[in-house]
Scaffold this motif. Sequence first.
Motif, PDB file in Angstrom:
ATOM      1  N   ALA A  86      40.992  44.028  56.048  1.00  0.00           N
ATOM      2  CA  ALA A  86      41.011  45.326  55.457  1.00  0.00           C
ATOM      3  C   ALA A  86      41.568  46.011  53.960  1.00  0.00           C
ATOM      4  CB  ALA A  86      41.961  46.476  55.903  1.00  0.00           C
ATOM      5  N   GLU A  87      41.874  44.710  53.210  1.00  0.00           N
ATOM      6  CA  GLU A  87      42.663  44.402  51.683  1.00  0.00           C
ATOM      7  C   GLU A  87      41.279  43.846  50.753  1.00  0.00           C
ATOM      8  OE1 GLU A  87      43.969  46.917  50.081  1.00  0.00           O
ATOM      9  OE2 GLU A  87      45.206  47.470  51.590  1.00  0.00           O
ATOM     10  N   TRP A  88      40.092  42.974  51.406  1.00  0.00           N
ATOM     11  CA  TRP A  88      39.522  42.125  50.395  1.00  0.00           C
ATOM     12  C   TRP A  88      39.320  42.680  49.150  1.00  0.00           C
ATOM     13  CZ3 TRP A  88      34.599  42.920  48.611  1.00  0.00           C
ATOM     14  CH2 TRP A  88      33.953  43.007  49.908  1.00  0.00           C
ATOM     15  N   PRO A  89      38.951  44.005  49.178  1.00  0.00           N
ATOM     16  CA  PRO A  89      38.303  44.434  48.032  1.00  0.00           C
ATOM     17  C   PRO A  89      39.664  44.303  47.151  1.00  0.00           C
ATOM     18  CG  PRO A  89      37.568  46.140  49.396  1.00  0.00           C
ATOM     19  CD  PRO A  89      38.460  45.283  50.095  1.00  0.00           C
ATOM     20  N   ALA A  90      40.534  44.865  46.904  1.00  0.00           N
ATOM     21  CA  ALA A  90      41.502  45.214  46.461  1.00  0.00           C
ATOM     22  C   ALA A  90      42.091  43.395  45.611  1.00  0.00           C
ATOM     23  CB  ALA A  90      42.475  45.666  46.365  1.00  0.00           C
ATOM     24  N   MET A  91      41.563  43.505  47.110  1.00  0.00           N
ATOM     25  CA  MET A  91      42.197  41.066  46.728  1.00  0.00           C
ATOM     26  C   MET A  91      41.485  40.498  45.662  1.00  0.00           C
ATOM     27  SD  MET A  91      44.091  39.988  50.105  1.00  0.00           S
ATOM     28  CE  MET A  91      45.448  40.656  50.940  1.00  0.00           C
ATOM     29  N   LEU A  92      40.267  40.501  45.681  1.00  0.00           N
ATOM     30  CA  LEU A  92      39.040  40.802  44.682  1.00  0.00           C
ATOM     31  C   LEU A  92      39.523  41.440  43.589  1.00  0.00           C
ATOM     32  CD1 LEU A  92      35.891  40.496  46.720  1.00  0.00           C
ATOM     33  CD2 LEU A  92      37.149  38.791  45.962  1.00  0.00           C
TER      34      LEU A  92
END
Length: 354
Positions: A86-92
Motif C-alpha cells: 500500500a505504501e509503494w508510492p511513498a517508498m519510491l
Amino acid sequence: MTLPAVPSSALRWSALMLCCALASLLLQFLNMPAGALIGPMGVSILFGIFVGRLALPRVLFKSGQGVIGLLIAQSMTLSVLSTILAEWPAMLLATAITLALSTVVGIGLVRYGGLPGTTAAWGTTPGAASAMVLMAEEANADPRIVAAMQYVRVISVVLAGALVSHWLGVSPSAAQADNGPQWLPAHPAGLAASAALLLVGVTLCDRLLPAGALLGPMFLGSLVQLSGVIELEVPLPVLEIAYACIGIYVGLRFDRETVRNVMHAFKWMLLASLLLIACCALSALLLVKLMQSDFLTLYLATSPGGLDAMTIIALETNADVAIVAALQVLRLFVVILIGPSMARFVARFARDNG
C-alpha cells in the motif's frame, strides 16, 4: 620440555576476539543500540590500523549477512506485506529523495574533496557497501578508496542511528524483552529450515545476486514465513556472532595502507557522510505524515547505510523492520540499475574532468 610456540596470528586473533567480546558486553550493558555490532567494529578498526595482518574470511561476513536476512524474513506477515504494497508510492519517493541527496553530496565531494571523479562517485553511492565496491571495481575505480568511503559512511550511519535511537529513549533491552530472539530455539524444525536457507544464500544466491547472501535468505525466508508451514528460528547466540562477524569484517578493512590512501581526503569523506545523514534525517521527518510511520523507522529506512547495519538497529530498537528492509532493498535494486549512470554523471563535476 619446551612448549611449542604459539603462532603470532593466533595471538592476534585471540586478543581481537577477547577485546571484541568485552566491547560488545560493555556497550550492551550500557544499552547502546547495536552494541554487539559497534563494539567489535570499533575494536577491529583499531586492530586493523595498529596491529594489521588480520582479515576475517569473507564467508563469515556473508554468513552474518544471511542471518540478518533471516531475521528480516521472521518479521514478515501478511499484514506487513499489505502495508508495504500500500505504501509503494511513498517508498519510491523516499528512495528518489535519498538518491538525489547522495548525488548532490557526491558532486560536492568530487568537486572539492580531491578524489578521482569516478572513484568518489562510487564511494558516495548509497547501497550495500560490498556490492558498491564490486561494481566500482568493474567500472575501473579504485576499490580500496571506494571501500574506505563506503565503510566510513557505514560506521557514521551506524553510530548516528544508535545515537538517534538513544536520544529518542529507545532501549534495546526493552524492545527485545518479549519478542526478540531467544537463547534456545523453540522449534527445531524452524532452526533446521533457517540453517538450510542460510547455506543456500551463502553458496548459491551470493553468486547470482548483488548482496545475494543477505537478499537470498531474506526473500526465500519470507516465502517460508508467509506460507505459515514453518516458523523460522534464529537463536540469540547465532545472532550475536553474526553481528560480530559483520562488525569485525568492516573494521579490519581499515588497515594502514587504506588509511594512508584516503587520509588527505578523510575530512571531506567524513563531512560528506555526516551531511548526507543529516539530509536523510530531514527527509525522514517530512515522510512521517506521508507514510504514517514513526521517525526512527523512516530515519533508518532512508539512512545511506547498508541494509544489514540498519536492520540490526531496527531489530534492537523495535522499529518497523519490514519498512526499513523494504526501503533499503528498493534503494539497493535502484542503485544496481542506475548506479553506473549516477557515477558517470557525478564524475563529470570533478575538477580533473573540466
